[in-house]
Design a protein around this motif. Structure first.
Motif, mmCIF file in Angstrom:
data_model
loop_
_atom_site.group_PDB
_atom_site.id
_atom_site.type_symbol
_atom_site.label_atom_id
_atom_site.label_comp_id
_atom_site.label_asym_id
_atom_site.label_seq_id
_atom_site.Cartn_x
_atom_site.Cartn_y
_atom_site.Cartn_z
ATOM 1 N N ALA A 100 0.806 -1.227 0.000
ATOM 2 C CA ALA A 100 0.000 0.000 0.000
ATOM 3 C C ALA A 100 0.836 1.273 0.000
ATOM 4 N N THR A 101 2.047 1.213 0.575
ATOM 5 C CA THR A 101 2.866 2.431 0.705
ATOM 6 C C THR A 101 3.729 2.718 -0.516
ATOM 7 N N MET A 102 3.724 1.830 -1.501
ATOM 8 C CA MET A 102 4.566 2.064 -2.679
ATOM 9 C C MET A 102 4.003 3.239 -3.493
ATOM 10 N N PRO A 103 4.835 4.210 -3.851
ATOM 11 C CA PRO A 103 4.343 5.433 -4.517
ATOM 12 C C PRO A 103 4.149 5.272 -6.028
ATOM 13 N N PRO A 135 0.077 -17.079 3.302
ATOM 14 C CA PRO A 135 1.228 -16.499 4.004
ATOM 15 C C PRO A 135 1.909 -15.381 3.213
ATOM 16 N N MET A 136 1.861 -15.470 1.883
ATOM 17 C CA MET A 136 2.431 -14.397 1.063
ATOM 18 C C MET A 136 1.673 -13.090 1.287
ATOM 19 N N VAL A 137 0.351 -13.181 1.281
ATOM 20 C CA VAL A 137 -0.467 -11.981 1.468
ATOM 21 C C VAL A 137 -0.263 -11.390 2.862
ATOM 22 N N GLN A 138 -0.039 -12.227 3.871
ATOM 23 C CA GLN A 138 0.216 -11.714 5.215
ATOM 24 C C GLN A 138 1.475 -10.853 5.254
ATOM 25 N N GLY A 197 1.898 -6.796 5.924
ATOM 26 C CA GLY A 197 2.846 -6.304 6.924
ATOM 27 C C GLY A 197 3.944 -5.433 6.345
ATOM 28 N N GLY A 198 3.978 -5.316 5.003
ATOM 29 C CA GLY A 198 4.972 -4.458 4.372
ATOM 30 C C GLY A 198 6.313 -5.115 4.139
#
Length: 335
Positions: free
Chosen positions: A141-144, A198-201, A205-206
């Motif tokens: 989510a934080t990738m610009p 587990p990949m999505v987790q 978590g970033g």
């Protein structure tokens, strides 16, 4: 007294020969007409509870109702789908053993594995492509970045600093991620996981930057803004996430980014064509049911309404070199 003890004219000989040659065809026609007259085993080469299993059960119920015999689901997971697929490839070619598998188990594995217990091109016949397995290219989510063009530029500007995840070496997210890294020359790290959850987790978590995910697992996270969807691997938008563009529309115009995995039915290689056609026709009828279509779409797949052994085989052959090239670029090899 045997007919062989009497002289036979040339005309009689040809008449007898023609009759003998006609018998196998007659037998096949009778077999297809009475098929099925016992339960049919549907082998799913993955664990119960997943999308492949759910669609196999959905179509199996429709076939059982139409053909008046049980279609019994048999889950045989393991070895990237090869255990269950091998069981189908080695089964009698009589229509009583069917495979419901993925593009991985039916097509891609032959380029990944150095040794295989079956040849999918000889030991299996492709029956019906049930659904396209559309996947979503997502970033944390934080990738610009907002689209594919910006993502490519970001990967190039951060060479060697980013990671992409997959459900394991040779999985379609691995192949697509490796190709994205290849065209961007990004030096990204591949992080394989034992499944999508587990990949999505780690995504949430970033700890992971980029990956291909399914609507089934990631839809809620995308809608909540916890993951950012760049686009989908498809020529058309996905009904489950109508606001997410195709990757081509998002700026990733390479044809690879329109290549979709799929979920399909196959039978042993020498299954009579009459039986294949009968099965495929009933599957096609099942796929016309709006409720069947809705359930498949809710799982994040796109139902295929008009497949056939001929159409699916042609699509299979057309896709083979594309997947072979993706495997080669990824460097994935399994034993």
């Amino acid at each position: 007294m045997s007919v062989l003890s009497h002289p036979v004219s040339r005309r009689q000989f040809h008449a007898l020969s023609a009759g003998a040659l006609a018998l196998p065809g007659l037998a096949l026609a009778q077999g297809a007409a009475s098929y099925p007259n016992q339960p049919v085993k549907v082998i799913v080469p993955f664990a119960a509870g997943g999308g492949t299993d759910a669609i196999a059960r959905l179509i199996g119920l429709k076939l059982a109702a139409a053909l008046k015999q049980p279609f019994v689901i048999d889950n045989r997971a393991g070895a990237s789908g090869m255990i269950g697929t091998t069981a189908v490839a080695k089964a009698p070619p009589d229509g009583y053993t069917i495979n419901v598998g993925l593009s991985t188990s039916l097509l891609i594995n032959q380029f990944l594995y150095t040794k295989m217990p079956y040849d999918p091109q000889k030991d299996l016949s492709m029956l019906y492509r049930l659904a396209a397995g559309t996947q979503i290219l997502a970033v944390k989510a934080t990738m610009p970045v907002k689209n594919g063009t910006e993502l490519l530029a970001y990967i190039k500007a951060n060479k060697g600093k980013l990671s992409y995840g997959s459900y394991g070496a040779g999985s379609t997210p691995h192949l697509f991620g490796a190709y994205l890294d290849h065209i961007a020359d990004g030096g990204m790290s591949h992080v394989p996981y034992k499944g999508e959850a587990p990949m999505v987790q780690d995504f949430l978590g970033g700890q992971l930057d980029i990956g291909w995910v399914s609507a089934t697992v990631a839809k809620g996270h995308i809608e909540a803004g916890k993951l950012k969807a760049i686009g989908i691997n498809s020529a058309n938008r996905m009904k489950a996430l109508p606001n997410v563009p195709t990757l081509k529309a998002a700026g990733l115009t390479d044809p690879v980014f329109s290549l979709e995995g799929w979920l399909a039915m196959a039978v042993p290689g020498k299954t009579p064509k009459d039986i294949q056609d009968k099965l495929a026709a009933e599957v096609r009828k099942a796929m016309q049911d709006p409720e069947v279509q809705r359930k498949i779409e809710d799982m994040g797949f796109s139902p295929v309404l008009d497949s056939s052994p001929e159409k699916f085989t042609a699509e299979y052959k057309e896709q083979m070199p594309k997947w072979a090239e993706l495997v080669k670029i990824s460097g994935a090899k399994l034993d």
